[in-house]
Design a protein around this motif. Structure first.
Motif, PDB file in Angstrom:
ATOM      1  N   THR A   1       0.641  -1.260   0.044  1.00  0.00           N
ATOM      2  CA  THR A   1      -0.428   0.028   0.277  1.00  0.00           C
ATOM      3  C   THR A   1       1.011   1.577  -0.045  1.00  0.00           C
ATOM      4  O   THR A   1       1.851   1.564   1.037  1.00  0.00           O
ATOM      5  N   TRP A   2       0.652   2.586  -0.895  1.00  0.00           N
ATOM      6  CA  TRP A   2       1.505   3.322  -0.896  1.00  0.00           C
ATOM      7  C   TRP A   2       2.981   3.116  -1.364  1.00  0.00           C
ATOM      8  O   TRP A   2       3.547   4.121  -1.188  1.00  0.00           O
ATOM      9  N   SER A   3       3.070   2.267  -2.090  1.00  0.00           N
ATOM     10  CA  SER A   3       4.957   1.415  -2.278  1.00  0.00           C
ATOM     11  C   SER A   3       5.300   2.924  -3.443  1.00  0.00           C
ATOM     12  O   SER A   3       6.197   3.143  -3.662  1.00  0.00           O
ATOM     13  N   ASN A   4       4.467   3.221  -4.595  1.00  0.00           N
ATOM     14  CA  ASN A   4       4.623   4.726  -5.002  1.00  0.00           C
ATOM     15  C   ASN A   4       4.623   5.946  -4.171  1.00  0.00           C
ATOM     16  O   ASN A   4       5.370   6.698  -4.949  1.00  0.00           O
ATOM     17  N   VAL A   5       4.075   6.485  -2.735  1.00  0.00           N
ATOM     18  CA  VAL A   5       5.357   6.699  -2.465  1.00  0.00           C
ATOM     19  C   VAL A   5       6.031   6.867  -1.326  1.00  0.00           C
ATOM     20  O   VAL A   5       6.938   7.269  -0.737  1.00  0.00           O
TER      21      VAL A   5
END
Length: 191
Positions: free
Chosen positions: A101-105
């Protein structure tokens, strides 16, 4: 990038710790109620090495700081992918996890190792935990720093709760299985 590191010595044998690692998020652990699901994706034993490799998906309900939700959106449910290796010959459990989760952030890469204590190989187990936390979002360095700092702080809080809870699981397991062994011994003597 920020790094969180922690170490601890459990007053339990490696066998107890390695066995109860699978019970870490059970009802005996009231400190990790944020973990709402643990799904085993795969599990196999390497026939040559005897190493057990397990992949799991861990689902958590964590309240992210409101400013993070406002900035990036999202919800409180998060998922973590974990791969663990149990080497019974070397008496070593290694767990590697990463956030989905939220691995792009935000990138969170954690490694946990359980091994017999160097001071007391039979009765105690050393625990070493390292996490590398990196904000990946574009923009100002100040925002990245703030995200990393908040994430390390939250990670540290959860790690302390997790260790406390696992200690409770180990204690309960020792008591329950000790009682079971006593009962079996009494039944054997009576027959």
């Amino acid at each position: 990038m920020r790094v969180f590191s922690s170490s601890y010595t459990f007053d339990y044998s490696w066998t107890e710790v390695a066995t109860n690692n699978w019970r870490k998020y059970c009802p005996w652990n009231d400190k990790t109620t944020h973990v709402v699901g643990v799904d085993t994706l795969s599990r196999r034993i390497d026939p040559e090495t005897g190493i057990l490799r397990t992949e799991r998906l861990i689902t958590c309900n964590q309240s992210a700081p409101q400013w993070v939700l406002n900035l990036f959106g999202g919800c409180a449910i998060s998922h973590t992918y974990e791969v663990s290796y149990v080497d019974p010959k070397a008496k070593k459990v290694t767990m590697c996890s990463t956030n989905l989760t939220w691995s792009n952030v935000l990138s969170v890469r954690e490694t946990v190792v359980y091994q017999p204590s160097k001071k007391d190989r039979l009765g105690k187990t050393d625990f070493v935990q390292d996490a590398k936390i990196t904000a990946l979002c574009g923009g100002w360095q100040k925002i990245k720093n703030k995200i990393e700092e908040a994430s390390v702080e939250r990670f540290g809080q959860n790690a302390a709760k997790g260790r406390e809870g696992f200690e409770e699981v180990l204690e309960m397991s020792r008591r329950v299985f000790g009682e079971q062994k006593e009962l079996e011994a009494r039944q054997k003597m009576a027959s």
